[in-house]
Scaffold this motif. Structure first.
Motif, PDB file in Angstrom:
ATOM      1  N   GLY A 198       0.820  -1.198   0.000  1.00  0.00           N
ATOM      2  CA  GLY A 198       0.000   0.000   0.000  1.00  0.00           C
ATOM      3  C   GLY A 198       0.854   1.247   0.000  1.00  0.00           C
ATOM      4  N   GLY A 199       0.204   2.366   0.190  1.00  0.00           N
ATOM      5  CA  GLY A 199       0.904   3.640   0.233  1.00  0.00           C
ATOM      6  C   GLY A 199      -0.012   4.710   0.777  1.00  0.00           C
ATOM      7  N   GLY A 200       0.580   5.803   1.233  1.00  0.00           N
ATOM      8  CA  GLY A 200      -0.245   6.850   1.814  1.00  0.00           C
ATOM      9  C   GLY A 200       0.357   8.222   1.615  1.00  0.00           C
ATOM     10  N   GLY A 201      -0.439   9.228   1.912  1.00  0.00           N
ATOM     11  CA  GLY A 201       0.019  10.601   1.814  1.00  0.00           C
ATOM     12  C   GLY A 201      -0.834  11.511   2.684  1.00  0.00           C
ATOM     13  N   GLN A 202      -0.273  12.656   3.043  1.00  0.00           N
ATOM     14  CA  GLN A 202      -0.956  13.611   3.917  1.00  0.00           C
ATOM     15  C   GLN A 202      -1.411  14.810   3.101  1.00  0.00           C
ATOM     16  OE1 GLN A 202       1.436  15.210   7.210  1.00  0.00           O
ATOM     17  NE2 GLN A 202      -0.105  14.381   8.567  1.00  0.00           N
ATOM     18  N   THR A 203      -2.588  15.322   3.435  1.00  0.00           N
ATOM     19  CA  THR A 203      -3.108  16.466   2.679  1.00  0.00           C
ATOM     20  C   THR A 203      -2.336  17.743   3.016  1.00  0.00           C
ATOM     21  OG1 THR A 203      -4.809  16.892   4.357  1.00  0.00           O
ATOM     22  CG2 THR A 203      -5.423  15.489   2.506  1.00  0.00           C
ATOM     23  N   ASP A 204      -2.213  18.599   2.003  1.00  0.00           N
ATOM     24  CA  ASP A 204      -1.539  19.881   2.194  1.00  0.00           C
ATOM     25  C   ASP A 204      -2.549  20.949   2.621  1.00  0.00           C
ATOM     26  OD1 ASP A 204      -2.955  20.564  -0.110  1.00  0.00           O
ATOM     27  OD2 ASP A 204      -1.211  20.454  -1.430  1.00  0.00           O
ATOM     28  N   ALA A 205      -2.132  22.197   2.587  1.00  0.00           N
ATOM     29  CA  ALA A 205      -2.998  23.295   3.042  1.00  0.00           C
ATOM     30  C   ALA A 205      -4.251  23.435   2.192  1.00  0.00           C
ATOM     31  CB  ALA A 205      -2.214  24.609   3.041  1.00  0.00           C
ATOM     32  N   ASP A 206      -4.214  22.941   0.950  1.00  0.00           N
ATOM     33  CA  ASP A 206      -5.387  22.997   0.074  1.00  0.00           C
ATOM     34  C   ASP A 206      -6.186  21.699   0.123  1.00  0.00           C
ATOM     35  OD1 ASP A 206      -6.997  24.471  -1.758  1.00  0.00           O
ATOM     36  OD2 ASP A 206      -6.177  23.285  -3.418  1.00  0.00           O
ATOM     37  N   GLY A 207      -5.826  20.798   1.063  1.00  0.00           N
ATOM     38  CA  GLY A 207      -6.552  19.541   1.228  1.00  0.00           C
ATOM     39  C   GLY A 207      -6.189  18.485   0.204  1.00  0.00           C
ATOM     40  N   ARG A 208      -5.120  18.684  -0.554  1.00  0.00           N
ATOM     41  CA  ARG A 208      -4.786  17.760  -1.635  1.00  0.00           C
ATOM     42  C   ARG A 208      -3.779  16.703  -1.191  1.00  0.00           C
ATOM     43  NH1 ARG A 208      -7.281  19.511  -6.039  1.00  0.00           N
ATOM     44  NH2 ARG A 208      -7.851  21.713  -6.151  1.00  0.00           N
ATOM     45  N   TYR A 209      -3.963  15.483  -1.727  1.00  0.00           N
ATOM     46  CA  TYR A 209      -3.036  14.379  -1.475  1.00  0.00           C
ATOM     47  C   TYR A 209      -2.695  13.710  -2.796  1.00  0.00           C
ATOM     48  CZ  TYR A 209      -6.838  11.083  -2.309  1.00  0.00           C
ATOM     49  OH  TYR A 209      -7.843  10.361  -2.899  1.00  0.00           O
ATOM     50  N   ARG A 210      -1.654  12.893  -2.780  1.00  0.00           N
ATOM     51  CA  ARG A 210      -1.186  12.221  -3.998  1.00  0.00           C
ATOM     52  C   ARG A 210      -0.442  10.961  -3.572  1.00  0.00           C
ATOM     53  NH1 ARG A 210       0.599  13.892  -9.350  1.00  0.00           N
ATOM     54  NH2 ARG A 210       2.559  12.891  -9.924  1.00  0.00           N
ATOM     55  N   ILE A 211      -0.866   9.792  -4.091  1.00  0.00           N
ATOM     56  CA  ILE A 211      -0.279   8.508  -3.715  1.00  0.00           C
ATOM     57  C   ILE A 211       0.033   7.705  -4.978  1.00  0.00           C
ATOM     58  CG2 ILE A 211      -0.546   6.434  -2.290  1.00  0.00           C
ATOM     59  CD1 ILE A 211      -2.963   7.815  -0.968  1.00  0.00           C
ATOM     60  N   ALA A 212       1.225   7.113  -5.046  1.00  0.00           N
ATOM     61  CA  ALA A 212       1.592   6.221  -6.152  1.00  0.00           C
ATOM     62  C   ALA A 212       1.327   4.776  -5.729  1.00  0.00           C
ATOM     63  CB  ALA A 212       3.058   6.401  -6.520  1.00  0.00           C
ATOM     64  N   LEU A 213       0.620   4.030  -6.581  1.00  0.00           N
ATOM     65  CA  LEU A 213       0.227   2.657  -6.265  1.00  0.00           C
ATOM     66  C   LEU A 213       0.349   1.771  -7.495  1.00  0.00           C
ATOM     67  CD1 LEU A 213      -3.064   3.616  -4.406  1.00  0.00           C
ATOM     68  CD2 LEU A 213      -1.028   2.730  -3.266  1.00  0.00           C
ATOM     69  N   SER A 214       0.510   0.462  -7.242  1.00  0.00           N
ATOM     70  CA  SER A 214       0.408  -0.506  -8.334  1.00  0.00           C
ATOM     71  C   SER A 214      -1.077  -0.743  -8.618  1.00  0.00           C
ATOM     72  CB  SER A 214       1.065  -1.825  -7.934  1.00  0.00           C
ATOM     73  OG  SER A 214       2.448  -1.639  -7.701  1.00  0.00           O
ATOM     74  N   PRO A 215      -1.450  -1.095  -9.858  1.00  0.00           N
ATOM     75  CA  PRO A 215      -2.853  -1.403 -10.147  1.00  0.00           C
ATOM     76  C   PRO A 215      -3.361  -2.519  -9.233  1.00  0.00           C
ATOM     77  CG  PRO A 215      -1.608  -1.197 -12.164  1.00  0.00           C
ATOM     78  CD  PRO A 215      -0.599  -1.182 -11.060  1.00  0.00           C
ATOM     79  N   GLY A 216      -4.616  -2.409  -8.804  1.00  0.00           N
ATOM     80  CA  GLY A 216      -5.188  -3.428  -7.931  1.00  0.00           C
ATOM     81  C   GLY A 216      -6.410  -2.905  -7.200  1.00  0.00           C
ATOM     82  N   THR A 217      -6.889  -3.705  -6.264  1.00  0.00           N
ATOM     83  CA  THR A 217      -8.066  -3.350  -5.464  1.00  0.00           C
ATOM     84  C   THR A 217      -7.613  -2.994  -4.057  1.00  0.00           C
ATOM     85  OG1 THR A 217      -9.434  -4.851  -6.767  1.00  0.00           O
ATOM     86  CG2 THR A 217     -10.315  -4.129  -4.653  1.00  0.00           C
ATOM     87  N   TYR A 218      -8.012  -1.826  -3.589  1.00  0.00           N
ATOM     88  CA  TYR A 218      -7.506  -1.284  -2.331  1.00  0.00           C
ATOM     89  C   TYR A 218      -8.634  -0.930  -1.371  1.00  0.00           C
ATOM     90  CZ  TYR A 218      -2.922  -0.809  -4.535  1.00  0.00           C
ATOM     91  OH  TYR A 218      -1.733  -1.073  -5.150  1.00  0.00           O
ATOM     92  N   ASN A 219      -8.303  -0.966  -0.078  1.00  0.00           N
ATOM     93  CA  ASN A 219      -9.145  -0.376   0.951  1.00  0.00           C
ATOM     94  C   ASN A 219      -8.539   0.980   1.305  1.00  0.00           C
ATOM     95  OD1 ASN A 219     -10.706  -2.717   1.029  1.00  0.00           O
ATOM     96  ND2 ASN A 219      -9.439  -3.644   2.608  1.00  0.00           N
ATOM     97  N   LEU A 220      -9.359   2.015   1.302  1.00  0.00           N
ATOM     98  CA  LEU A 220      -8.886   3.370   1.567  1.00  0.00           C
ATOM     99  C   LEU A 220      -9.291   3.800   2.970  1.00  0.00           C
ATOM    100  CD1 LEU A 220      -9.846   5.119  -1.809  1.00  0.00           C
ATOM    101  CD2 LEU A 220      -7.788   3.805  -1.258  1.00  0.00           C
ATOM    102  N   ASN A 221      -8.329   4.319   3.719  1.00  0.00           N
ATOM    103  CA  ASN A 221      -8.581   4.854   5.064  1.00  0.00           C
ATOM    104  C   ASN A 221      -8.234   6.339   5.078  1.00  0.00           C
ATOM    105  OD1 ASN A 221      -9.166   2.243   6.260  1.00  0.00           O
ATOM    106  ND2 ASN A 221      -7.000   1.815   6.010  1.00  0.00           N
ATOM    107  N   VAL A 222      -9.186   7.139   5.505  1.00  0.00           N
ATOM    108  CA  VAL A 222      -9.001   8.589   5.552  1.00  0.00           C
ATOM    109  C   VAL A 222      -9.070   9.006   7.020  1.00  0.00           C
ATOM    110  CG1 VAL A 222      -9.838  10.808   4.722  1.00  0.00           C
ATOM    111  CG2 VAL A 222     -10.124   8.761   3.294  1.00  0.00           C
ATOM    112  N   ASN A 223      -7.925   9.418   7.567  1.00  0.00           N
ATOM    113  CA  ASN A 223      -7.823   9.679   9.008  1.00  0.00           C
ATOM    114  C   ASN A 223      -7.505  11.146   9.286  1.00  0.00           C
ATOM    115  OD1 ASN A 223      -8.104   6.893   9.991  1.00  0.00           O
ATOM    116  ND2 ASN A 223      -6.192   6.557   8.887  1.00  0.00           N
TER     117      ASN A 223
END
Length: 212
Positions: free
Chosen positions: A69-94
């Motif tokens: 998996g992979g993760g990223g933190q939102t910036d001041a504009d609320g934006r995030y960006r994550i690089a992943l391999s193709p597949g099916t993922y569970n997303l957690n937003v904390n």
């Protein structure tokens, strides 16, 4: 000399995938060139119910099949960006600790190419209180977690120097667990079927245990 597992992690926001090499045998000076592959970029914006950006939200995508998996933190504009391999993922937003918003989970999200996934957070009701010892003194670094067995969701927080905690939750019936730091002289505490309908206070007095 020895056998090592090697991890190469690109910086946050990079389109490149992390690289893991397991069982690398090192017996002498070694030069090892690494070729990082470009992943599919999942990006988006996290906002509150009014559409305003929320900073410092951690978005994590986990693939239960490959255990990656992979993760990223939102910036001041609320934006995030994550690089992943193709597949099916569970997303957690904390959301960050102390936030008035509740975590959000998305199951079985398919990633086949670069794509956008925006998230609108829900504002919760606040469960807050103070954790003290039998003499009424605050206890720091206690983990208070509320789990809803019906929805399989929950949220938690750690007490500060004054023993205070603050958790954002959706209304419902929760089981509360109070976890203590290692070496604490107090006993963990659990409360079953605690009804949360609005902002409310729940103070906790810990019991002192015997030390084995």
């Amino acid at each position: 000399p020895g056998v090592y597992n090697l991890y190469a992690g690109p910086p946050q926001g990079s389109p490149l995938l992390p690289l893991i090499k397991e069982g690398l045998s090192v017996t002498a000076d070694l030069r090892l060139d690494l070729n990082l592959e470009r992943g599919k970029v999942l990006s988006g914006r996290v906002t509150d119910p009014d559409g305003k950006p929320v900073q410092d939200v951690y978005v994590y995508a986990s693939n239960p099949q490959t255990q990656t998996g992979g993760g990223g933190q939102t910036d001041a504009d609320g934006r995030y960006r994550i690089a992943l391999s193709p597949g099916t993922y569970n997303l957690n937003v904390n959301p960050p600790p102390g936030s008035p918003f509740v975590p959000k989970n998305v199951q079985s999200y398919q990633i086949a190419g670069d794509q956008t996934f925006d998230v609108k957070l829900d504002r919760g009701v606040i469960l807050s209180g103070r954790v003290t010892d039998p003499d009424g003194r605050p206890v720091q670094n206690v983990n208070v977690y509320a789990s809803n067995p019906q929805t399989q969701t929950g949220n938690g927080a750690q007490t500060d120097a004054d023993g205070r905690y603050r958790i954002s939750l959706l209304p419902g019936v929760y089981n509360l667990s109070v976890g203590l730091p290692p070496g604490s002289p107090f006993v963990p505490k659990n409360v079953q079927s605690y009804q949360i309908a609005g902002d409310q206070t729940f103070d906790i007095k810990l019991d002192r245990g015997v030390i084995l």
